[in-house]
Design a protein around this motif. Structure first.
Motif, PDB file in Angstrom:
ATOM      1  N   VAL A  19      42.138  39.543  53.029  1.00 22.43           N
ATOM      2  CA  VAL A  19      41.152  38.732  53.754  1.00 22.43           C
ATOM      3  C   VAL A  19      41.490  37.246  53.739  1.00 22.43           C
ATOM      4  O   VAL A  19      40.723  36.438  54.247  1.00 22.43           O
ATOM      5  N   ASP A  20      42.631  36.868  53.122  1.00 20.93           N
ATOM      6  CA  ASP A  20      43.102  35.480  53.140  1.00 20.93           C
ATOM      7  C   ASP A  20      42.083  34.529  52.515  1.00 20.93           C
ATOM      8  O   ASP A  20      41.877  33.406  53.003  1.00 20.93           O
ATOM      9  N   CYS A  21      41.442  34.979  51.422  1.00 19.27           N
ATOM     10  CA  CYS A  21      40.510  34.098  50.733  1.00 19.27           C
ATOM     11  C   CYS A  21      41.263  33.280  49.682  1.00 19.27           C
ATOM     12  O   CYS A  21      42.428  33.532  49.391  1.00 19.27           O
ATOM     13  N   ARG A  22      40.592  32.282  49.101  1.00 22.38           N
ATOM     14  CA  ARG A  22      41.209  31.473  48.061  1.00 22.38           C
ATOM     15  C   ARG A  22      41.203  32.241  46.742  1.00 22.38           C
ATOM     16  O   ARG A  22      40.234  32.943  46.428  1.00 22.38           O
ATOM     17  N   ALA A  23      42.266  32.103  45.957  1.00 14.50           N
ATOM     18  CA  ALA A  23      42.377  32.837  44.697  1.00 14.50           C
ATOM     19  C   ALA A  23      41.294  32.419  43.712  1.00 14.50           C
ATOM     20  O   ALA A  23      40.746  33.260  42.990  1.00 14.50           O
ATOM     21  N   ASP A  24      40.953  31.121  43.682  1.00 18.02           N
ATOM     22  CA  ASP A  24      39.953  30.664  42.718  1.00 18.02           C
ATOM     23  C   ASP A  24      38.540  31.087  43.115  1.00 18.02           C
ATOM     24  O   ASP A  24      37.600  30.907  42.330  1.00 18.02           O
ATOM     25  N   ALA A  25      38.372  31.651  44.326  1.00 17.27           N
ATOM     26  CA  ALA A  25      37.053  32.135  44.752  1.00 17.27           C
ATOM     27  C   ALA A  25      36.778  33.541  44.247  1.00 17.27           C
ATOM     28  O   ALA A  25      35.645  33.999  44.267  1.00 17.27           O
ATOM     29  N   VAL A  26      37.834  34.249  43.787  1.00 17.88           N
ATOM     30  CA  VAL A  26      37.673  35.634  43.323  1.00 17.88           C
ATOM     31  C   VAL A  26      37.251  35.596  41.863  1.00 17.88           C
ATOM     32  O   VAL A  26      38.080  35.629  40.941  1.00 17.88           O
ATOM     33  N   VAL A  27      35.955  35.496  41.636  1.00 14.90           N
ATOM     34  CA  VAL A  27      35.363  35.475  40.294  1.00 14.90           C
ATOM     35  C   VAL A  27      34.458  36.698  40.175  1.00 14.90           C
ATOM     36  O   VAL A  27      33.999  37.262  41.188  1.00 14.90           O
ATOM     37  N   PRO A  28      34.186  37.152  38.934  1.00 17.88           N
ATOM     38  CA  PRO A  28      33.422  38.408  38.765  1.00 17.88           C
ATOM     39  C   PRO A  28      32.098  38.439  39.502  1.00 17.88           C
ATOM     40  O   PRO A  28      31.695  39.476  40.033  1.00 17.88           O
ATOM     41  N   GLU A  29      31.374  37.297  39.560  1.00 16.37           N
ATOM     42  CA  GLU A  29      30.048  37.318  40.186  1.00 16.37           C
ATOM     43  C   GLU A  29      30.082  37.198  41.706  1.00 16.37           C
ATOM     44  O   GLU A  29      29.045  37.365  42.360  1.00 16.37           O
ATOM     45  N   ALA A  30      31.234  36.928  42.304  1.00 18.62           N
ATOM     46  CA  ALA A  30      31.315  36.790  43.760  1.00 18.62           C
ATOM     47  C   ALA A  30      31.151  38.153  44.426  1.00 18.62           C
ATOM     48  O   ALA A  30      31.653  39.168  43.938  1.00 18.62           O
ATOM     49  N   THR A  31      30.445  38.180  45.562  1.00 21.03           N
ATOM     50  CA  THR A  31      30.320  39.426  46.321  1.00 21.03           C
ATOM     51  C   THR A  31      31.513  39.580  47.251  1.00 21.03           C
ATOM     52  O   THR A  31      32.089  38.597  47.710  1.00 21.03           O
ATOM     53  N   LEU A  32      31.874  40.835  47.502  1.00 25.44           N
ATOM     54  CA  LEU A  32      33.014  41.108  48.375  1.00 25.44           C
ATOM     55  C   LEU A  32      32.745  40.631  49.797  1.00 25.44           C
ATOM     56  O   LEU A  32      33.668  40.197  50.500  1.00 25.44           O
ATOM     57  N   ARG A  33      31.499  40.710  50.245  1.00 23.69           N
ATOM     58  CA  ARG A  33      31.161  40.254  51.596  1.00 23.69           C
ATOM     59  C   ARG A  33      31.362  38.744  51.717  1.00 23.69           C
ATOM     60  O   ARG A  33      31.834  38.251  52.745  1.00 23.69           O
ATOM     61  N   GLU A  34      30.994  37.997  50.657  1.00 17.14           N
ATOM     62  CA  GLU A  34      31.176  36.541  50.686  1.00 17.14           C
ATOM     63  C   GLU A  34      32.642  36.166  50.807  1.00 17.14           C
ATOM     64  O   GLU A  34      32.981  35.130  51.387  1.00 17.14           O
ATOM     65  N   LEU A  35      33.511  37.008  50.268  1.00 17.65           N
ATOM     66  CA  LEU A  35      34.949  36.712  50.316  1.00 17.65           C
ATOM     67  C   LEU A  35      35.573  37.066  51.664  1.00 17.65           C
ATOM     68  O   LEU A  35      36.746  36.799  51.883  1.00 17.65           O
ATOM     69  N   GLY A  36      34.792  37.699  52.555  1.00 14.67           N
ATOM     70  CA  GLY A  36      35.291  37.970  53.908  1.00 14.67           C
ATOM     71  C   GLY A  36      35.617  39.416  54.189  1.00 14.67           C
ATOM     72  O   GLY A  36      36.251  39.714  55.197  1.00 14.67           O
ATOM     73  N   THR A  37      35.195  40.363  53.329  1.00 13.89           N
ATOM     74  CA  THR A  37      35.505  41.770  53.570  1.00 13.89           C
ATOM     75  C   THR A  37      34.472  42.399  54.499  1.00 13.89           C
ATOM     76  O   THR A  37      33.362  41.892  54.677  1.00 13.89           O
ATOM     77  N   ASP A  38      34.866  43.509  55.101  1.00  9.77           N
ATOM     78  CA  ASP A  38      33.946  44.351  55.848  1.00  9.77           C
ATOM     79  C   ASP A  38      34.160  45.791  55.374  1.00  9.77           C
ATOM     80  O   ASP A  38      34.893  46.035  54.406  1.00  9.77           O
ATOM     81  N   SER A  39      33.542  46.760  56.046  1.00  8.41           N
ATOM     82  CA  SER A  39      33.635  48.147  55.590  1.00  8.41           C
ATOM     83  C   SER A  39      35.071  48.659  55.587  1.00  8.41           C
ATOM     84  O   SER A  39      35.478  49.409  54.702  1.00  8.41           O
ATOM     85  N   LEU A  40      35.870  48.235  56.567  1.00 10.48           N
ATOM     86  CA  LEU A  40      37.265  48.692  56.634  1.00 10.48           C
ATOM     87  C   LEU A  40      38.107  48.062  55.529  1.00 10.48           C
ATOM     88  O   LEU A  40      38.896  48.740  54.862  1.00 10.48           O
ATOM     89  N   THR A  41      37.963  46.765  55.326  1.00 16.02           N
ATOM     90  CA  THR A  41      38.797  46.084  54.329  1.00 16.02           C
ATOM     91  C   THR A  41      38.392  46.452  52.907  1.00 16.02           C
ATOM     92  O   THR A  41      39.227  46.423  52.001  1.00 16.02           O
ATOM     93  N   ILE A  42      37.124  46.819  52.689  1.00 14.52           N
ATOM     94  CA  ILE A  42      36.718  47.280  51.352  1.00 14.52           C
ATOM     95  C   ILE A  42      37.408  48.597  51.024  1.00 14.52           C
ATOM     96  O   ILE A  42      37.890  48.815  49.914  1.00 14.52           O
ATOM     97  N   VAL A  43      37.475  49.510  52.004  1.00 14.79           N
ATOM     98  CA  VAL A  43      38.186  50.777  51.795  1.00 14.79           C
ATOM     99  C   VAL A  43      39.660  50.517  51.533  1.00 14.79           C
ATOM    100  O   VAL A  43      40.274  51.107  50.637  1.00 14.79           O
ATOM    101  N   GLU A  44      40.242  49.619  52.325  1.00 14.91           N
ATOM    102  CA  GLU A  44      41.663  49.294  52.145  1.00 14.91           C
ATOM    103  C   GLU A  44      41.911  48.665  50.778  1.00 14.91           C
ATOM    104  O   GLU A  44      42.883  48.981  50.094  1.00 14.91           O
ATOM    105  N   MET A  45      41.023  47.780  50.358  1.00 19.12           N
ATOM    106  CA  MET A  45      41.136  47.155  49.044  1.00 19.12           C
ATOM    107  C   MET A  45      41.061  48.190  47.932  1.00 19.12           C
ATOM    108  O   MET A  45      41.856  48.173  46.985  1.00 19.12           O
ATOM    109  N   ALA A  46      40.119  49.141  48.043  1.00 15.52           N
ATOM    110  CA  ALA A  46      39.953  50.167  47.016  1.00 15.52           C
ATOM    111  C   ALA A  46      41.168  51.083  46.947  1.00 15.52           C
ATOM    112  O   ALA A  46      41.591  51.490  45.855  1.00 15.52           O
TER     113      ALA A  46
END
Length: 273
Positions: A19-46
């Motif tokens: 999703v081309d997000c910033r590395a320092d934005a990936v913190v435990p409390e961040a939601t996946l949607r806030e980082l720019g994922t959708d239903s397809l990219t969540i499956v791909e990530m998993a």
């Protein structure tokens, strides 16, 4: 099971690529949607996260992923689920700089392939049934089914097998090690990088030649060597080259291990941050 730190590092790398997000934005409390994922990219990530740690994340688990911590816990506290027999993960390559594609066209093609697969099974089952009924009718028409075959009588005494002599193995000579064999070499492209910044480790392992598998290992201060989730393959002359990424700060040592011989290259030190 892997540690939370190693899972978070790999999850950060995946999200930066997908999703081309910033590395320092990936913190435990961040939601996946806030980082720019959708239903397809969540499956791909998993799928990619499961591939890197050799686990299968079920559909129910993937549907329940909301935050970064949820994804980390899904791997660390894996429930033992296994992939369906007819299923399979989409292969990815950690060292490939290209970002994976994800769009509705890809999903549509995948579903079409699945439908064709089940259609071929249905057609094959139908042909098998037709051939089975036709064969049965042919047997009845020719009368083969009414033929009485003579019974096979068992021999009164069974022949005693003659034991065969076990061949004596011939002694072999161990090839002595070559004292003048070149030692492995290793170097790093950058001795200091920022968290999330990529760097390259390369060198040569002359005794392995081409096609040998090397495991990247990492060591932090006060800890033992541990496997980093990256492997690479030697090229001509035992040369190797791989790209790494880590968000954990501090001074970290890296080396490459030949698991067949349990021998490793010298180590290089990289300052993260």
């Amino acid at each position: 099971m892997p540690s939370s730190t190693s899972v978070l590092e790999q999850l950060t790398d995946i999200l930066v690529r997908v999703v081309d997000c910033r590395a320092d934005a990936v913190v435990p409390e961040a939601t996946l949607r806030e980082l720019g994922t959708d239903s397809l990219t969540i499956v791909e990530m998993a799928e990619e996260l499961g591939r890197r740690f050799d686990v299968y994340l079920s559909d129910d688990t993937v549907d329940g992923l909301v935050t970064v911590q949820d994804a980390v816990d899904a791997v660390v506290d894996h429930d033992g689920a296994t992939a369906p027999a007819a299923g399979g993960r989409v292969p990815t390559t950690l060292e490939s700089p290209a970002r994976p594609e994800h769009d509705e066209e890809t999903v549509r093609r995948r579903r079409l392939a699945e439908r064709l697969f089940f259609l071929f099974i249905f057609i094959g089952a139908g042909l098998g049934a037709v051939l089975g009924f036709g064969g049965s009718a042919l047997v009845e028409a020719t009368g083969i089914g009414a033929v009485d075959l003579p019974s096979i009588s068992n021999p009164t005494t069974a022949p005693t097998p003659t034991p065969s002599a076990t061949p004596t193995p011939e002694p072999t000579e161990t090839t002595p090690a070559r004292p003048n064999e070149p030692k492995p070499t290793i170097k790093v492209s950058k001795p200091q990088v920022a968290p999330g910044e990529r760097f390259v480790i390369e060198g040569r392992y002359p005794s392995l030649g081409e096609g040998a598998s090397l495991q990247v290992q990492v060591k932090d201060e006060g800890t033992d060597w541990d496997d980093f989730p990256i492997e690479t393959t030697t090229r001509d002359g035992g040369r190797f080259k791989t790209e790494l990424y880590t968000s954990r700060t501090g001074e970290r040592q890296f080396r490459l291990l030949d698991k067949r011989s349990d021998k490793a290259t010298p180590s290089v030190t990289v300052q993260i941050g």
